[in-house]
Scaffold this motif. Sequence first.
Motif, PDB file in Angstrom:
ATOM      1  N   VAL A  59       0.838  -1.196   0.000  1.00 46.82           N
ATOM      2  CA  VAL A  59       0.000   0.000   0.000  1.00 46.82           C
ATOM      3  C   VAL A  59       0.873   1.246   0.000  1.00 46.82           C
ATOM      4  CG1 VAL A  59      -1.568   1.360   1.447  1.00 46.82           C
ATOM      5  CG2 VAL A  59      -2.065  -1.025   0.987  1.00 46.82           C
ATOM      6  N   TRP A  66      -7.957  -0.293  -6.569  1.00 44.91           N
ATOM      7  CA  TRP A  66      -9.036  -0.531  -5.614  1.00 44.91           C
ATOM      8  C   TRP A  66     -10.286  -1.096  -6.268  1.00 44.91           C
ATOM      9  CZ3 TRP A  66      -7.942  -0.977  -0.760  1.00 44.91           C
ATOM     10  CH2 TRP A  66      -6.828  -0.334  -0.253  1.00 44.91           C
ATOM     11  N   LYS A  67     -10.620  -0.659  -7.489  1.00 39.95           N
ATOM     12  CA  LYS A  67     -11.802  -1.200  -8.164  1.00 39.95           C
ATOM     13  C   LYS A  67     -11.624  -2.684  -8.456  1.00 39.95           C
ATOM     14  CE  LYS A  67     -13.364   3.078 -10.263  1.00 39.95           C
ATOM     15  NZ  LYS A  67     -13.627   3.813 -11.511  1.00 39.95           N
TER      16      LYS A  67
END
Length: 115
Positions: A59, A66-67
Amino acid sequence: MLTAIVIFFLSVLSGMGVGSAGLLVTWLTVACDAPQLMAQGINLIYFIFSAGAALVLHVFRTPLLWKCLLFLLPAGILGSLLGARLALRLPEELLRRLFGWALILIGSTGLLRHK
């Protein structure tokens, strides 16, 4: 004590990117005489913690899609629940053989794949 040392070195291999899941399950079933289902369960718990640590590092180093993650997460949860139910119903000997063949198949594709 020996098991703790072996698992430590398997953790080091895992941190370097070596697929240590097969090694951990093999160690637990062969050297520790653990039932296959228990060994795979321990491996999953181990994977949750190691994947969580890797996720934290990724991260901060790489932007996550994220999708894509939100799309794949429900499928992964559903697949793991269905796989767990199936594993509980299969005889242990068949589960061992399927796991062994999966390791052979994954290892072979890794060896034969060109970068």
